[in-house]
Design a protein around this motif. Structure first.
Motif, PDB file in Angstrom:
ATOM      1  N   UNK A  69       0.846  -1.196   0.000  1.00  0.00           N
ATOM      2  CA  UNK A  69       0.000   0.000   0.000  1.00  0.00           C
ATOM      3  C   UNK A  69       0.880   1.244   0.000  1.00  0.00           C
ATOM      4  N   UNK A  70       0.254   2.398  -0.288  1.00  0.00           N
ATOM      5  CA  UNK A  70       1.012   3.628  -0.461  1.00  0.00           C
ATOM      6  C   UNK A  70       0.450   4.754   0.392  1.00  0.00           C
ATOM      7  N   UNK A  71       1.064   5.937   0.279  1.00  0.00           N
ATOM      8  CA  UNK A  71       0.677   7.081   1.095  1.00  0.00           C
ATOM      9  C   UNK A  71      -0.624   7.701   0.611  1.00  0.00           C
ATOM     10  N   UNK A  72      -1.190   8.566   1.474  1.00  0.00           N
ATOM     11  CA  UNK A  72      -2.478   9.186   1.172  1.00  0.00           C
ATOM     12  C   UNK A  72      -2.386  10.124  -0.023  1.00  0.00           C
ATOM     13  N   UNK A  73      -1.285  10.868  -0.137  1.00  0.00           N
ATOM     14  CA  UNK A  73      -1.163  11.843  -1.229  1.00  0.00           C
ATOM     15  C   UNK A  73      -1.184  11.171  -2.598  1.00  0.00           C
ATOM     16  N   UNK A  74      -0.397  10.124  -2.744  1.00  0.00           N
ATOM     17  CA  UNK A  74      -0.352   9.402  -4.015  1.00  0.00           C
ATOM     18  C   UNK A  74      -1.677   8.693  -4.278  1.00  0.00           C
ATOM     19  N   UNK A  75      -2.234   8.051  -3.252  1.00  0.00           N
ATOM     20  CA  UNK A  75      -3.479   7.302  -3.441  1.00  0.00           C
ATOM     21  C   UNK A  75      -4.631   8.226  -3.823  1.00  0.00           C
ATOM     22  N   UNK A  76      -4.641   9.443  -3.295  1.00  0.00           N
ATOM     23  CA  UNK A  76      -5.700  10.395  -3.628  1.00  0.00           C
ATOM     24  C   UNK A  76      -5.592  10.835  -5.080  1.00  0.00           C
ATOM     25  N   UNK A  77      -4.373  11.072  -5.531  1.00  0.00           N
ATOM     26  CA  UNK A  77      -4.169  11.544  -6.899  1.00  0.00           C
ATOM     27  C   UNK A  77      -4.541  10.495  -7.928  1.00  0.00           C
ATOM     28  N   UNK A  78      -4.205   9.218  -7.648  1.00  0.00           N
ATOM     29  CA  UNK A  78      -4.435   8.147  -8.628  1.00  0.00           C
ATOM     30  C   UNK A  78      -5.611   7.232  -8.256  1.00  0.00           C
ATOM     31  N   UNK A  79      -6.330   7.599  -7.199  1.00  0.00           N
ATOM     32  CA  UNK A  79      -7.571   6.942  -6.794  1.00  0.00           C
ATOM     33  C   UNK A  79      -7.387   5.464  -6.419  1.00  0.00           C
TER      34      UNK A  79
END
Length: 228
Positions: A49-59
């Protein structure tokens, strides 16, 4: 595990350069397996899993989906699930990721049967043969009767005999490895490799040696109209 077909992978920088750099900085190439292993968090010990910033940008929070986006330049189809063909839960190498539909048959490590994964294909004519099938055909025992060749083993094979012959003669050999988790993994180079082959000639529409007069006589005797 020592995989002779392992090769490094680099995310393309012309599609999503920021994402490519993010994934590259947080993964490490394993030369023994060809896997690109995620070095940070694993949800439930199985899903990178990844960070919130990246996950928000790429959904998406799933790194395997981010790797797919960085590799292809687009989001994976909603009706597809991304599965690792290498059997390594930390791997984010796009060449080891397969887009599978829910109806595809997959065997999981916690099932009573060992999971089976397959990386790479041979292309023989129009036939695309996965590493698992290639390994099976390449490890057939020598023919019992040399005069008949492998025709006895081939009796119930779905692949044409000339395809099996080309696979067995190929210099590149598929490799079978049992991973620590119990998964059986089959490897070829992680791509589609075209190999040399000789297709049999197309069957003739009339027996060899018949002349046009022979056919005309046969048609007349059968009381069938002769094509103009």
């Amino acid at each position: 595990m020592n995989n002779p077909h392992a090769r490094p992978y680099s995310f393309p920088t012309n599609k999503h350069p920021e994402l490519a750099a993010y994934l590259s900085d947080r993964s490490k190439y394993d030369p023994d397996t060809g896997c690109l292993e995620w070095q940070l968090a694993m949800a439930d010990g199985r899903t990178p899993t990844t960070s919130a910033n990246i996950s928000k940008k790429y959904r998406t929070k799933q790194v395997v989906r981010l790797a797919w986006i960085a590799h292809t330049g687009k989001q994976p189809s909603k009706d597809k699930q991304l599965r690792r063909s290498c059997g390594n839960p930390r791997c984010i190498n796009p060449e080891h990721i397969v887009a599978a539909s829910p109806s595809d048959a997959w065997v999981y490590p916690d099932s009573p049967f060992p999971a089976i994964t397959s990386v790479g294909h041979f292309k023989v004519g129009k036939h695309l043969v996965p590493a698992k099938v290639v390994h099976s055909r390449q490890t057939w025992p020598p023919p019992i009767d040399p005069a008949k060749g492998i025709s006895d083993q081939h009796k119930h094979d779905l692949l044409p005999l000339w395809v099996v012959t080309a696979i067995r003669r190929a210099k590149v050999r598929a490799v079978e490895t049992k991973l620590a988790c119990g998964t059986l993994r089959y490897d070829l180079p992680p791509c589609v490799t075209e190999i040399e082959h000789t297709e049999p000639p197309a069957p003739e529409w009339k027996p060899t040696g018949w002349s046009d007069d022979d056919w005309a006589e046969a048609v007349e005797n059968a009381a069938l109209p002769i094509a103009a």
